[in-house]
Write a protein that holds these residues in place. Structure first.
Motif, PDB file in Angstrom:
ATOM      1  N   ILE A  23      67.096  62.935  44.952  1.00 63.80           N
ATOM      2  CA  ILE A  23      68.175  63.901  44.704  1.00 63.80           C
ATOM      3  C   ILE A  23      68.348  64.174  43.210  1.00 63.80           C
ATOM      4  O   ILE A  23      68.408  65.332  42.773  1.00 63.80           O
ATOM      5  CB  ILE A  23      69.494  63.424  45.332  1.00 63.80           C
ATOM      6  N   ASN A  24      68.414  63.116  42.399  1.00 62.21           N
ATOM      7  CA  ASN A  24      68.594  63.329  40.958  1.00 62.21           C
ATOM      8  C   ASN A  24      67.392  64.048  40.343  1.00 62.21           C
ATOM      9  O   ASN A  24      67.546  64.819  39.388  1.00 62.21           O
ATOM     10  CB  ASN A  24      68.824  61.989  40.254  1.00 62.21           C
ATOM     11  N   PHE A  25      66.212  63.798  40.893  1.00 64.97           N
ATOM     12  CA  PHE A  25      65.008  64.493  40.413  1.00 64.97           C
ATOM     13  C   PHE A  25      65.156  66.000  40.600  1.00 64.97           C
ATOM     14  O   PHE A  25      64.905  66.784  39.676  1.00 64.97           O
ATOM     15  CB  PHE A  25      63.785  63.970  41.167  1.00 64.97           C
ATOM     16  N   TYR A  26      65.587  66.423  41.782  1.00 64.27           N
ATOM     17  CA  TYR A  26      65.721  67.860  42.039  1.00 64.27           C
ATOM     18  C   TYR A  26      66.904  68.460  41.268  1.00 64.27           C
ATOM     19  O   TYR A  26      66.844  69.628  40.860  1.00 64.27           O
ATOM     20  CB  TYR A  26      65.844  68.120  43.530  1.00 64.27           C
ATOM     21  N   LEU A  27      67.949  67.677  41.057  1.00 61.60           N
ATOM     22  CA  LEU A  27      69.049  68.154  40.221  1.00 61.60           C
ATOM     23  C   LEU A  27      68.568  68.430  38.799  1.00 61.60           C
ATOM     24  O   LEU A  27      68.938  69.437  38.183  1.00 61.60           O
ATOM     25  CB  LEU A  27      70.193  67.135  40.214  1.00 61.60           C
ATOM     26  N   LEU A  28      67.740  67.539  38.271  1.00 57.54           N
ATOM     27  CA  LEU A  28      67.195  67.726  36.921  1.00 57.54           C
ATOM     28  C   LEU A  28      66.282  68.950  36.877  1.00 57.54           C
ATOM     29  O   LEU A  28      66.359  69.766  35.938  1.00 57.54           O
ATOM     30  CB  LEU A  28      66.414  66.478  36.512  1.00 57.54           C
ATOM     31  N   GLN A  29      65.433  69.112  37.882  1.00 54.40           N
ATOM     32  CA  GLN A  29      64.546  70.268  37.920  1.00 54.40           C
ATOM     33  C   GLN A  29      65.337  71.575  38.024  1.00 54.40           C
ATOM     34  O   GLN A  29      64.965  72.593  37.429  1.00 54.40           O
ATOM     35  CB  GLN A  29      63.571  70.146  39.099  1.00 54.40           C
ATOM     36  N   ALA A  30      66.436  71.532  38.769  1.00 50.74           N
ATOM     37  CA  ALA A  30      67.283  72.720  38.914  1.00 50.74           C
ATOM     38  C   ALA A  30      67.928  73.100  37.583  1.00 50.74           C
ATOM     39  O   ALA A  30      68.030  74.282  37.242  1.00 50.74           O
ATOM     40  CB  ALA A  30      68.352  72.473  39.976  1.00 50.74           C
ATOM     41  N   ARG A  31      68.362  72.105  36.831  1.00 52.85           N
ATOM     42  CA  ARG A  31      68.962  72.394  35.510  1.00 52.85           C
ATOM     43  C   ARG A  31      67.928  73.026  34.590  1.00 52.85           C
ATOM     44  O   ARG A  31      68.236  73.965  33.850  1.00 52.85           O
ATOM     45  CB  ARG A  31      69.522  71.107  34.896  1.00 52.85           C
TER      46      ARG A  31
END
Length: 261
Positions: A23-31
């Motif tokens: 989840i945090n990986f995709y949050l970072l990619q989204a940012r």
């Protein structure tokens, strides 16, 4: 008659409640993307909802009406403005189902492998080229085939995990039986989920699914053949470089220009 994906809508949240490491990986990619995002295989919202809560413009596609209905109900409860579209459809045709251009397309947790033939995978990747923004990334998660997978007895059911709920006192036991088709590179999996409390089984639910396994060099060729270049390949969501014993292949690819003579 319910299809297997619709059956999954009833148990997905329960058996994947413990899968949070991405989840945090995709949050970072989204940012980093800073623009419209498309999730293929959005399911009941395991990744979609955290991205929406963080304020991102995310759209979703899933083949199951029941899964999508569950996601929409959750989105309604957030009481947040939603810019994206949520579409029921086959990801093989994703490139024809959206009009906007996306800066980031994600296919989390083996979703791409629900496309059960190389031709369907090619169709998905080629079609995606039509809806990618000029500045974009595509991130695809694939599991690595390993010897343990092929050593399983197709007549036996294996317990894969137990998930305990401290609030309800319930335990979920997840079992699976897998039959492998070598010629088609497919896994035919039957899942059994037992809900128990104080050692007594209260409920048993079943759901089948199929996945197509892909070897690393096969994936690399597939992406190149469909007009993409490899940006990165990691083996874990903390950025660990990929190596063969890794459980996951997390590919980051982008469209390359194709010139015809």
């Amino acid at each position: 008659m319910m299809d297997s994906f619709s059956i999954w809508a009833d148990i997905y949240d329960d058996i994947y409640a413990d899968i949070t490491e991405d989840i945090n990986f995709y949050l970072l990619q989204a940012r980093h993307a800073d623009g419209p995002i498309l999730e293929l295989g959005s399911g009941t919202g395991r990744i979609t909802l955290p991205l929406l809560n963080a304020g991102h413009d995310i759209s979703g596609l899933d083949v199951s009406k029941n899964m999508m209905d569950s996601l929409i109900r959750k989105i309604d409860k957030l009481n947040k403005p939603v810019k994206g579209e949520f579409v029921i459809g086959d990801m093989a045709y994703a490139g024809n189902l959206f009009e906007k251009k996306f800066k980031l397309v994600i296919v989390p947790y083996r979703g791409f492998q629900s496309l059960l033939s190389s031709s369907a995978q090619e169709q998905c990747l080629v079609g995606l080229r039509n809806i990618l923004d000029k500045d974009h990334k595509v991130i695809i998660n694939i599991f690595t085939p390993n010897l343990e997978m092929f050593d399983q007895n197709s007549n036996m059911t294996y317990k894969t995990k137990i998930i305990s709920n401290p609030h309800s006192g319930e335990d979920l036991s997840v079992w699976h039986r897998t039959k492998i088709s070598i010629s088609n590179q497919t896994l035919n999996v039957d899942i059994k989920v037992e809900t128990s409390q104080d050692g007594s089984i209260d409920k048993i639910r079943y759901a089948p699914f199929k996945l197509r396994y892909i070897y690393p060099y096969e994936a690399k060729y597939l992406f190149h053949y469909c007009g993409y270049e490899i940006v990165d390949l990691i083996g874990d969501y903390d950025g660990t470089p990929y190596n063969n014993p890794s459980q996951d292949m997390i590919w980051t690819i982008r469209k390359r220009e194709i010139y015809y003579a």
